[in-house]
Each structure stands twice: as C-alpha cells, then as structure tokens.
Design a protein around this motif. Structure first.
Motif, PDB file in Angstrom:
ATOM      1  N   GLU A 112       0.830  -1.210   0.000  1.00  0.00           N
ATOM      2  CA  GLU A 112       0.000   0.000   0.000  1.00  0.00           C
ATOM      3  C   GLU A 112       0.861   1.256   0.000  1.00  0.00           C
ATOM      4  N   LYS A 113       1.976   1.230   0.752  1.00  0.00           N
ATOM      5  CA  LYS A 113       2.880   2.381   0.798  1.00  0.00           C
ATOM      6  C   LYS A 113       3.515   2.630  -0.577  1.00  0.00           C
ATOM      7  N   ILE A 114       3.951   1.557  -1.226  1.00  0.00           N
ATOM      8  CA  ILE A 114       4.576   1.694  -2.544  1.00  0.00           C
ATOM      9  C   ILE A 114       3.570   2.213  -3.565  1.00  0.00           C
ATOM     10  N   ASN A 115       2.346   1.694  -3.521  1.00  0.00           N
ATOM     11  CA  ASN A 115       1.323   2.153  -4.453  1.00  0.00           C
ATOM     12  C   ASN A 115       0.968   3.618  -4.214  1.00  0.00           C
ATOM     13  N   SER A 116       0.937   4.014  -2.944  1.00  0.00           N
ATOM     14  CA  SER A 116       0.649   5.411  -2.615  1.00  0.00           C
ATOM     15  C   SER A 116       1.764   6.317  -3.130  1.00  0.00           C
ATOM     16  N   LEU A 117       3.012   5.867  -2.965  1.00  0.00           N
ATOM     17  CA  LEU A 117       4.158   6.625  -3.471  1.00  0.00           C
ATOM     18  C   LEU A 117       4.068   6.769  -4.984  1.00  0.00           C
ATOM     19  N   ARG A 118       3.769   5.676  -5.668  1.00  0.00           N
ATOM     20  CA  ARG A 118       3.661   5.700  -7.131  1.00  0.00           C
ATOM     21  C   ARG A 118       2.566   6.668  -7.579  1.00  0.00           C
ATOM     22  N   SER A 119       1.424   6.629  -6.905  1.00  0.00           N
ATOM     23  CA  SER A 119       0.297   7.491  -7.282  1.00  0.00           C
ATOM     24  C   SER A 119       0.638   8.964  -7.119  1.00  0.00           C
ATOM     25  N   SER A 120       1.315   9.293  -6.016  1.00  0.00           N
ATOM     26  CA  SER A 120       1.641  10.704  -5.770  1.00  0.00           C
ATOM     27  C   SER A 120       2.658  11.223  -6.781  1.00  0.00           C
ATOM     28  N   ILE A 121       3.572  10.350  -7.211  1.00  0.00           N
ATOM     29  CA  ILE A 121       4.566  10.766  -8.192  1.00  0.00           C
ATOM     30  C   ILE A 121       3.943  10.867  -9.583  1.00  0.00           C
ATOM     31  N   VAL A 122       3.138   9.886  -9.967  1.00  0.00           N
ATOM     32  CA  VAL A 122       2.498   9.899 -11.282  1.00  0.00           C
ATOM     33  C   VAL A 122       1.590  11.116 -11.441  1.00  0.00           C
ATOM     34  N   SER A 123       0.881  11.475 -10.370  1.00  0.00           N
ATOM     35  CA  SER A 123      -0.038  12.615 -10.430  1.00  0.00           C
ATOM     36  C   SER A 123       0.687  13.955 -10.424  1.00  0.00           C
ATOM     37  N   ARG A 141      19.084  18.393  -4.602  1.00  0.00           N
ATOM     38  CA  ARG A 141      20.006  17.385  -5.126  1.00  0.00           C
ATOM     39  C   ARG A 141      19.387  15.986  -5.056  1.00  0.00           C
ATOM     40  N   ARG A 142      18.688  15.701  -3.969  1.00  0.00           N
ATOM     41  CA  ARG A 142      18.078  14.377  -3.781  1.00  0.00           C
ATOM     42  C   ARG A 142      17.104  14.044  -4.906  1.00  0.00           C
ATOM     43  N   TYR A 143      16.353  15.052  -5.355  1.00  0.00           N
ATOM     44  CA  TYR A 143      15.318  14.797  -6.354  1.00  0.00           C
ATOM     45  C   TYR A 143      15.707  15.242  -7.765  1.00  0.00           C
ATOM     46  N   GLY A 144      16.937  15.672  -7.928  1.00  0.00           N
ATOM     47  CA  GLY A 144      17.396  16.041  -9.259  1.00  0.00           C
ATOM     48  C   GLY A 144      16.727  17.268  -9.829  1.00  0.00           C
ATOM     49  N   ARG A 173       9.508  17.079 -13.840  1.00  0.00           N
ATOM     50  CA  ARG A 173       9.475  17.685 -15.168  1.00  0.00           C
ATOM     51  C   ARG A 173       8.796  16.818 -16.231  1.00  0.00           C
ATOM     52  N   ASN A 174       9.069  15.516 -16.212  1.00  0.00           N
ATOM     53  CA  ASN A 174       8.549  14.646 -17.269  1.00  0.00           C
ATOM     54  C   ASN A 174       8.488  13.209 -16.757  1.00  0.00           C
ATOM     55  N   GLU A 175       8.089  12.286 -17.628  1.00  0.00           N
ATOM     56  CA  GLU A 175       7.921  10.889 -17.211  1.00  0.00           C
ATOM     57  C   GLU A 175       9.248  10.259 -16.793  1.00  0.00           C
ATOM     58  N   ALA A 176      10.325  10.602 -17.485  1.00  0.00           N
ATOM     59  CA  ALA A 176      11.636  10.049 -17.138  1.00  0.00           C
ATOM     60  C   ALA A 176      12.058  10.511 -15.747  1.00  0.00           C
ATOM     61  N   HIS A 177      11.780  11.779 -15.442  1.00  0.00           N
ATOM     62  CA  HIS A 177      12.117  12.316 -14.123  1.00  0.00           C
ATOM     63  C   HIS A 177      11.277  11.630 -13.048  1.00  0.00           C
ATOM     64  N   LYS A 178       9.993  11.427 -13.312  1.00  0.00           N
ATOM     65  CA  LYS A 178       9.119  10.739 -12.355  1.00  0.00           C
ATOM     66  C   LYS A 178       9.624   9.322 -12.085  1.00  0.00           C
ATOM     67  N   LYS A 179      10.037   8.637 -13.154  1.00  0.00           N
ATOM     68  CA  LYS A 179      10.536   7.267 -13.008  1.00  0.00           C
ATOM     69  C   LYS A 179      11.800   7.252 -12.160  1.00  0.00           C
ATOM     70  N   VAL A 181      12.744   9.393  -9.816  1.00  0.00           N
ATOM     71  CA  VAL A 181      12.422   9.675  -8.418  1.00  0.00           C
ATOM     72  C   VAL A 181      11.758   8.462  -7.769  1.00  0.00           C
ATOM     73  N   PHE A 182      10.829   7.834  -8.485  1.00  0.00           N
ATOM     74  CA  PHE A 182      10.148   6.660  -7.911  1.00  0.00           C
ATOM     75  C   PHE A 182      11.132   5.539  -7.625  1.00  0.00           C
ATOM     76  N   GLU A 183      11.986   5.227  -8.588  1.00  0.00           N
ATOM     77  CA  GLU A 183      12.933   4.122  -8.403  1.00  0.00           C
ATOM     78  C   GLU A 183      13.908   4.409  -7.262  1.00  0.00           C
ATOM     79  N   LYS A 184      14.295   5.661  -7.111  1.00  0.00           N
ATOM     80  CA  LYS A 184      15.217   6.025  -6.042  1.00  0.00           C
ATOM     81  C   LYS A 184      14.562   5.843  -4.685  1.00  0.00           C
ATOM     82  N   LEU A 185      13.310   6.311  -4.545  1.00  0.00           N
ATOM     83  CA  LEU A 185      12.620   6.208  -3.265  1.00  0.00           C
ATOM     84  C   LEU A 185      12.148   4.784  -2.988  1.00  0.00           C
ATOM     85  N   ALA A 186      11.739   4.071  -4.030  1.00  0.00           N
ATOM     86  CA  ALA A 186      11.237   2.709  -3.842  1.00  0.00           C
ATOM     87  C   ALA A 186      12.350   1.728  -3.496  1.00  0.00           C
ATOM     88  N   SER A 187      13.606   2.092  -3.764  1.00  0.00           N
ATOM     89  CA  SER A 187      14.713   1.178  -3.471  1.00  0.00           C
ATOM     90  C   SER A 187      14.785   0.858  -1.990  1.00  0.00           C
TER      91      SER A 187
END
Length: 211
Positions: A112-123, A141-144, A173-179, A181-187
C-alpha cells in the motif's frame, strides 16, 4: 546464545555490512551490525566520533542480539523482526497494527505504501517532508531539481530557512524524471522487504557449509 537469540543470527552482519567494522550507511547506521545512534544508545553503547562502540564487533554484537531478541518478542515472527531491525517501515506497521501483527500483514502494508508513493509521483503531487537539519540544496540534489525550481514550486522566494516537518512540493518535469524519483525512493522499500530473505539465505548457506 546468552541473550536467548539463535546464534546464527550473527550472520545478519554479513547482509548489513559484509562485516565491515567501520561500515556506514547513507542513513547514518554504523559498524558491522549497522546500528543507528538512537538504537545503539538505548542498548548502552557509547556513540560519537572519538569512541563509538558501534565499531566494536563484540559490544555492537551484544547490543544487536538484545535488539533482535526484543523485536522477536514484540512481533512473534522472525521475518517481521528482521524487517524491523533493518528499517523504520516495520516500526510504523507495528505501531498501526498492535493487536495481531504478521509478516503477511506487513507485506500488505508495504504494498500500500509503494502504491501510494507511485500514485503521488504519477499525479505530480509528490511532496517531501523536511527532516531536521535539511536544507534546500540537499533536497534539490536528492530529487534532481534546481534550487530555483524548488523555490518557485513552493513560493519560498528569498526566505532563508525551511522548517522540519514542512511539506515541499517537488516539481517533476517529465515521465523520465518521475521514473527516476520513484525508483530512487522505492529502493528503500525493496531493500527492507528483501532483507529477511537475504538473512535467511545466508544462514542457510552457512548451515550447509558452503562458505
């Protein structure tokens, strides 16, 4: 064994640090058993630059065994105890599920936490909660992102400082940036979920005499 914990759990140090005595994590955990400052002090270790006992394999090992023993008693589940040893996610789950915590329940909590993180980033509505001691440069720096971008997204302007607990919107900024950030936080989520399995695998390999 003196602390009532299965001796094989000493191999948790292999997964945590490869038994590097002066290992340090990005979160600030130190020593072969990767203890955080607060946890180390709560189990009687001295911490600090000059005489940090987290680097001592015997003293930190004793503290780690007591910490693990307490987690096993609290959770009643070795895998859940190992997840709690590795990170704060399990602690949040235990705080929310005091009656009947289970490892399966914890995995559902993490999903649920991962899905919530994904939703907030995608939106595009993802926010960073400022931690004590953080500044705009570190967060940018953390979020580029650029500091000016961060200021503009949050109407910070010329304000000198930010407060712990403050929520800052992160401009994505864009889908690549969202991806990214998500991968960094989801790690961190993935590491915590995989940790019990890694410890169990190492204990099994040692038991079989393969290392």
């Amino acid at each position: 064994a003196r602390r009532g914990v299965m001796p094989e759990l000493r191999y948790i140090s292999i997964v945590e640090s490869d038994f590097i005595l002066h290992g340090r994590s990005n979160a600030g955990a130190l020593g072969p058993f990767q203890l955080m400052d607060r946890t180390a002090r709560s189990y009687g270790l001295l911490t600090g630059n000059k005489n940090d006992e987290r680097y001592d394999p015997l003293k930190s090992g004793d503290a780690a065994s007591r910490f693990l023993g307490d987690l096993i008693k609290e959770t009643g589940d070795l895998n859940l105890a190992l997840a709690a040893y590795n990170g704060g996610f399990a602690g949040r789950y235990l705080a929310s599920e005091k009656q009947n915590p289970t490892y399966e329940g914890y995995l559902k909590f993490m999903e649920e936490k991962i899905n919530s993180l994904r939703s907030s980033i995608v939106s595009g509505n993802f926010e960073h909660i400022v931690l004590k001691g953080q500044n705009l440069r570190q967060i940018a720096r953390r979020y580029g992102v650029g500091i000016d971008e961060l200021k503009k997204a949050n109407a910070v302007g010329s304000r000198i400082g930010i407060r712990a607990g403050e929520r800052l919107r992160i401009p994505l900024r864009n889908e690549a940036h969202k991806k990214m950030v998500f991968e960094k936080l989801a790690s961190g989520f993935k590491e915590n979920i995989n940790f019990p399995h890694q410890v169990n695998a190492v204990m099994e390999v040692v038991k079989e005499g393969k290392i």
